[in-house]
Design a protein around this motif. Sequence first.
Motif, PDB file in Angstrom:
ATOM      1  N   VAL A 325       0.988  -1.150   0.045  1.00  0.00           N
ATOM      2  CA  VAL A 325       0.150   0.070  -0.049  1.00  0.00           C
ATOM      3  C   VAL A 325       0.818   1.108  -0.081  1.00  0.00           C
ATOM      4  O   VAL A 325       1.652   1.563   0.864  1.00  0.00           O
ATOM      5  N   MET A 326       0.804   1.666  -1.147  1.00  0.00           N
ATOM      6  CA  MET A 326       1.640   3.156  -1.106  1.00  0.00           C
ATOM      7  C   MET A 326       0.733   4.470  -0.835  1.00  0.00           C
ATOM      8  O   MET A 326      -0.329   4.906  -1.637  1.00  0.00           O
ATOM      9  N   ALA A 327       1.030   4.911   0.146  1.00  0.00           N
ATOM     10  CA  ALA A 327      -0.033   6.112   0.657  1.00  0.00           C
ATOM     11  C   ALA A 327       0.886   7.591   0.920  1.00  0.00           C
ATOM     12  O   ALA A 327       2.032   7.448   1.064  1.00  0.00           O
ATOM     13  N   PRO A 328      -0.016   8.547   1.024  1.00  0.00           N
ATOM     14  CA  PRO A 328       0.820   9.939   0.906  1.00  0.00           C
ATOM     15  C   PRO A 328       1.216  10.033   2.463  1.00  0.00           C
ATOM     16  O   PRO A 328       1.954  10.891   2.623  1.00  0.00           O
ATOM     17  N   SER A 329       0.608   9.565   3.556  1.00  0.00           N
ATOM     18  CA  SER A 329       0.896   9.887   4.936  1.00  0.00           C
ATOM     19  C   SER A 329       1.075   8.472   5.678  1.00  0.00           C
ATOM     20  O   SER A 329       0.393   7.499   5.438  1.00  0.00           O
ATOM     21  N   PRO A 330       1.641   8.621   6.856  1.00  0.00           N
ATOM     22  CA  PRO A 330       1.589   7.484   7.770  1.00  0.00           C
ATOM     23  C   PRO A 330       0.261   6.911   8.126  1.00  0.00           C
ATOM     24  O   PRO A 330      -0.182   5.842   8.204  1.00  0.00           O
ATOM     25  N   ILE A 378       1.574  -7.903   3.889  1.00  0.00           N
ATOM     26  CA  ILE A 378       1.220  -6.577   3.503  1.00  0.00           C
ATOM     27  C   ILE A 378       2.074  -5.537   4.069  1.00  0.00           C
ATOM     28  O   ILE A 378       1.947  -5.495   5.230  1.00  0.00           O
ATOM     29  N   LEU A 379       2.634  -4.779   3.202  1.00  0.00           N
ATOM     30  CA  LEU A 379       3.368  -3.380   3.630  1.00  0.00           C
ATOM     31  C   LEU A 379       2.458  -2.257   3.388  1.00  0.00           C
ATOM     32  O   LEU A 379       2.081  -1.820   2.316  1.00  0.00           O
ATOM     33  N   GLY A 380       2.572  -1.438   4.286  1.00  0.00           N
ATOM     34  CA  GLY A 380       2.181   0.059   4.171  1.00  0.00           C
ATOM     35  C   GLY A 380       3.485   0.993   4.151  1.00  0.00           C
ATOM     36  O   GLY A 380       4.395   0.996   5.021  1.00  0.00           O
ATOM     37  N   VAL A 381       3.645   1.777   2.969  1.00  0.00           N
ATOM     38  CA  VAL A 381       4.700   2.536   2.850  1.00  0.00           C
ATOM     39  C   VAL A 381       4.223   4.073   2.117  1.00  0.00           C
ATOM     40  O   VAL A 381       3.121   4.236   1.888  1.00  0.00           O
ATOM     41  N   THR A 382       5.196   4.810   2.470  1.00  0.00           N
ATOM     42  CA  THR A 382       5.003   6.242   2.291  1.00  0.00           C
ATOM     43  C   THR A 382       6.128   6.949   1.430  1.00  0.00           C
ATOM     44  O   THR A 382       5.880   7.924   0.726  1.00  0.00           O
TER      45      THR A 382
END
Length: 636
Positions: A325-330, A378-382
């Motif tokens: 998941v590439m997101a703009p904020s934490p 599942i990775l969440g990155v910014t």
Amino acid sequence: MCCGPRAAGRSLGDALLPRAGGGLQPDAGPGFRAPPAVVRLSAPLAPSPPAPAWSLPAEAARGHVVPGGGAGPRRRGSGMALWERGAGGAAEAGEDATEEPERGLPLLPWDRFSAWLHCVCVVGFDLELGQAVEVIYPPHSKLTDKEKTNICYLSFPDSNSGCLGDTQFCFRFRRSSGRKASLCCFLDHLDRDLPVYLKSLVLISKLPYIHLFRTVLKQIAPEYFEKSEAFLEAVCSDVDRWPPPVPGEVLHLPIMGVVMKLRIPTYRDKPGTTPVVQNMHQADAQISMTLPTVHEVDLFRCFCPVFFHIQMLWELVLLGEPLVVMAPSPAESSETVLALVSCISPLKYCSDFRPYFTIHDSEFKEYTTRTQAPPSVILGVTNPFFAKTLQHWPHIIRIGDMKLPGDVPKQVKVKKLKNLKTLDSKPGVYTSYKPYLNKDEEIVKQLQKGVQQKRPTEAQSAILRRYFLELTESFIIPLERYVASLMPLQKCISPWKSPPQLRHFSQDDFMKTLEKAGPQLTSGLKGDWIGLYRHFLKSPNFDGWFRSRQKEMTQKLEALHLEALCNENLVFWSQKHTEVETVDLVLKLKNKLLQADREHLPVKTDTLKKLQTHIRDIILALPDDLQDILLKTGTA
């Protein structure tokens, strides 16, 4: 949860840029050991919380931390961290993750606190010294140097998203012991017209009660930064008076003059159905707030950017596919990852998941290498650096800023991975995955209609949660039915033999049952259900689910075996056998009682008391010398 200041005329990400040769220089106060000055990417660090996006400088790419200079407003933060138990790490909201002090032992100071939190940390960021753990409370709490280093990195964003104001997010990391630890970190960024100095307040816990700890931090973070450590000690003292987090119990938890009313979920609770008594009785006159949930996130808000593809995402999570998941904020990164993990509830997600992942994580090289297939995680990155580094991953979700519930989301097509090459790639789902099931247009229309009619986001989330629940139950019921058939018949249980074993799980036999007792009985969705099941049976989620069901059924067999023993005339049996055989029986029965207590077997209290009576009657029928020996070997 953490809070941190930002630099005047500079963004938070600029203030956090690594400086060449710099590193974590912790506070020189007593009781704290300095993390290493330079932390390289190969160092085993834990995953960090979601952070805003910025271009990775060359120094950071080599593993150095290089803060930038400048002065400006002060920004402080409050944070929370949660540890979950269990291998594979997925802390599920419904899990009974409660550890109580041993029965019969008096409560020691901080025992009640430890049932909820491991510790509270204050992490500071200085432009000259870098990040440092300044306070750990209670003082006796143990954190290794590596864990302190991890917390330092995870407590601040690793990229420049330009997010201002109060921010809360969560992260997870691997503890030094090798056991998965789950952290929930919530940041409150409070701007002050003071020199640059960032602080984060971090709660560390083994429990996945995201919503509860977010509420706690909202209450304590602002006041902490006004009153400092004395206030923190008072907060921890309040937590040390909380009753234990017993699943199914409705609790009243006081925290600095506020009383929270909530119910701890059990693994049997269905998503979105945790009952909390809403009626305020006379005894509840002091209740300040009632929490409808302790763990659930706003599903609709999280899935709104990609809700045209929620069914495909459900399949990817169900099958344990690698997801980024590439997101703009934490905050958006962590909430989206948590929403993905919860969408297959009540099935437990048994792979690893990192709501916020950074270049400093201990698994960074493992996850970014191209020499082997990406792991089930599942990775969440910014950080935009990951757009290139993780381009070989098979499934990537890129989301923009989460819009207000009243905004009608635009349909975003599934895009090919080769199109994700630039840092300014448009939001969307990048994958070549072809779903097994036909798309359910009805749920999309229902949610779209709700947006147009300005339906409250809570109602939209309830609709989405019910949809996921029904879909997951339709999928899992045939498996439950088949696995239940592997249980031996009760007539096969003999008190004089070991409990029978479960029959072997046969994939072919299971597939044969789907023709007449498959998901078509409860779901109207068409598609390749057989192919979906074949893929699922190879996934970590099936392995975790089947191991759990095996354990439950094995314990049930042990409980039935105990009941069979209690229904026998054991004293009469002992009179017909030698003293050696009788002593052997007594010792085995005592071991059975210990096993029932140790493994929490589903045995009635009356059954255990009856078995204790049998043991005592058998012992009293033996010679006096044997009675003395057997009565001393344990309770009878």
